[in-house]
Design a protein around this motif. Structure first.
Motif, PDB file in Angstrom:
ATOM      1  N   ILE A  74     -35.347 -93.943  37.549  1.00  0.00           N
ATOM      2  CA  ILE A  74     -36.715 -94.211  38.016  1.00  0.00           C
ATOM      3  C   ILE A  74     -36.785 -94.060  39.535  1.00  0.00           C
ATOM      4  O   ILE A  74     -37.755 -93.511  40.075  1.00  0.00           O
ATOM      5  CB  ILE A  74     -37.205 -95.600  37.552  1.00  0.00           C
ATOM      6  N   ALA A  75     -35.744 -94.518  40.240  1.00  0.00           N
ATOM      7  CA  ALA A  75     -35.736 -94.366  41.703  1.00  0.00           C
ATOM      8  C   ALA A  75     -35.816 -92.892  42.088  1.00  0.00           C
ATOM      9  O   ALA A  75     -36.551 -92.502  43.008  1.00  0.00           O
ATOM     10  CB  ALA A  75     -34.480 -95.011  42.283  1.00  0.00           C
ATOM     11  N   ARG A  76     -35.073 -92.068  41.355  1.00  0.00           N
ATOM     12  CA  ARG A  76     -35.082 -90.627  41.643  1.00  0.00           C
ATOM     13  C   ARG A  76     -36.472 -90.039  41.368  1.00  0.00           C
ATOM     14  O   ARG A  76     -36.998 -89.254  42.158  1.00  0.00           O
ATOM     15  CB  ARG A  76     -34.011 -89.931  40.784  1.00  0.00           C
ATOM     16  N   ALA A  77     -37.075 -90.449  40.261  1.00  0.00           N
ATOM     17  CA  ALA A  77     -38.417 -89.941  39.925  1.00  0.00           C
ATOM     18  C   ALA A  77     -39.436 -90.383  40.981  1.00  0.00           C
ATOM     19  O   ALA A  77     -40.291 -89.590  41.411  1.00  0.00           O
ATOM     20  CB  ALA A  77     -38.830 -90.425  38.537  1.00  0.00           C
ATOM     21  N   LEU A  78     -39.358 -91.634  41.411  1.00  0.00           N
ATOM     22  CA  LEU A  78     -40.285 -92.117  42.441  1.00  0.00           C
ATOM     23  C   LEU A  78     -40.123 -91.299  43.726  1.00  0.00           C
ATOM     24  O   LEU A  78     -41.105 -90.938  44.376  1.00  0.00           O
ATOM     25  CB  LEU A  78     -40.025 -93.601  42.732  1.00  0.00           C
ATOM     26  N   HIS A  79     -38.875 -91.013  44.067  1.00  0.00           N
ATOM     27  CA  HIS A  79     -38.628 -90.248  45.288  1.00  0.00           C
ATOM     28  C   HIS A  79     -39.165 -88.820  45.161  1.00  0.00           C
ATOM     29  O   HIS A  79     -39.875 -88.327  46.046  1.00  0.00           O
ATOM     30  CB  HIS A  79     -37.129 -90.238  45.588  1.00  0.00           C
ATOM     31  N   ARG A  80     -38.873 -88.185  44.059  1.00  0.00           N
ATOM     32  CA  ARG A  80     -39.275 -86.778  43.902  1.00  0.00           C
ATOM     33  C   ARG A  80     -40.783 -86.614  43.752  1.00  0.00           C
ATOM     34  O   ARG A  80     -41.320 -85.531  43.978  1.00  0.00           O
ATOM     35  CB  ARG A  80     -38.585 -86.169  42.676  1.00  0.00           C
ATOM     36  N   ASN A  81     -41.461 -87.682  43.325  1.00  0.00           N
ATOM     37  CA  ASN A  81     -42.911 -87.612  43.131  1.00  0.00           C
ATOM     38  C   ASN A  81     -43.662 -88.359  44.237  1.00  0.00           C
ATOM     39  O   ASN A  81     -44.834 -88.683  44.085  1.00  0.00           O
ATOM     40  CB  ASN A  81     -43.280 -88.213  41.768  1.00  0.00           C
ATOM     41  N   ARG A  82     -42.980 -88.657  45.359  1.00  0.00           N
ATOM     42  CA  ARG A  82     -43.569 -89.546  46.354  1.00  0.00           C
ATOM     43  C   ARG A  82     -44.820 -88.990  47.014  1.00  0.00           C
ATOM     44  O   ARG A  82     -45.611 -89.739  47.586  1.00  0.00           O
ATOM     45  CB  ARG A  82     -42.530 -89.914  47.424  1.00  0.00           C
TER      46      ARG A  82
END
Lengths: 197, 197
Positions: free
Chosen positions: B12-20
């Protein structure tokens, strides 16, 4: 638009038009209740309206949890949450789900299922012949490489999922204060009220 | 990331970062069950994690339907559907909701509620003093123009909503075939399995 359409249809049509540049503006989150009385929630693609009743068309695999729950009579109630990012508005569409399988005896439903299959892309159609959804990942690559299905012969796993809408809440986040409208079916007539957001 | 975090946190952290770049990448659709055993589904803003248990922080008004249902013990079960448009991945987070009101006797929860209030924007805070959500639209403009609340004194209507996650399904739509992972709590340990999409 036909004047006999429910009054919330024009608001959704406008939102779809204004958000047409975003592929995910056609995605809805569908909440259902499983046989353990727990909510389930997943993203599905809006496939248009079944006329003349303005039922929302979705598709699913007969082996998926939502189809299994419906076949087991867990609960036909559902609520679709439809958020439009560009115009910042949300529709909550509550109602009753119906599953249209290959065995449906309703002619107009069967025709709608056939048409929905024909409107799918090849890559969408082939997924209905993949390994069982939710099962442990198949080791056999052939499970994800079946023969390309016939564009005119729906997979036996392919189901049309219809949401018969009974209430709609439309929230516009733009606006100071925000606007919110509640549409309810009362004695077969759609009533609209402005409510606090 | 701390190694004691549940294994799905890093995804989820990676998804939040990539979709920031997308504001709506922080929006989740939360499904609950009301006292009539019907699903309700609405968009809420992800407000971060309550550590060390990795509970999802959301906020709500004590006068809203989801708070009322929780106070009435309708069902604590919920499922958050979190779709990330840019990376085309979906997380379904099932678990138990807890409502933290002004009357909470849990000190760490009360501190978390206080901190959540302080992190709200002025325009977010003032909505908790608007007219009753879902009631007929207030005619009195003052109902939407209350005094600006104190940034350090939460409105009595302000609640923290915590989702204690019990299962996570992570679907990556990119990929041929798509990848799907199921995380489940088994005897207090997170187990991960690859499943068919």
């Amino acid at each position: 638009m036909n004047s006999s359409l429910p009054p919330w249809r024009s608001s959704i049509a406008r939102a779809l038009h204004r958000n047409r540049s975003l592929p995910n503006a056609r995605y809805v989150q569908l909440a259902t209740i499983d046989s353990n009385l727990r909510p389930q929630n997943r993203t599905l693609v809006f496939r248009g309206w079944l006329e003349p009743e303005s039922k929302i068309k979705l598709v699913t695999d007969i082996r998926s949890s939502k189809a299994i729950n419906l076949l087991a009579d867990a609960s036909p109630w559902a609520e679709a949450c439809w958020y439009f990012p560009k115009t910042r508005e949300q529709f909550r569409l509550g109602g009753i789900l119906e599953l249209v399988t290959a065995a449906s005896s309703n002619t107009s439903y069967s025709q709608a299922r056939q048409a929905a299959w024909e409107q799918m892309s090849d890559s969408g159609r082939i997924q209905f012949d993949w390994g069982t959804p939710g099962a442990n990942r198949s080791d056999d690559p052939q499970d994800f490489n079946p023969p390309q299905p016939d564009a005119h012969q729906p997979s036996a796993n392919f189901c049309l999922l219809l949401l018969e809408v009974r209430s709609v809440t439309h929230l516009e986040l733009r606006g100071e204060p925000q606007n919110c409208y509640l549409y309810e079916l009362v004695d077969g007539e759609w009533m609209i009220r402005s409510i606090n957001p």
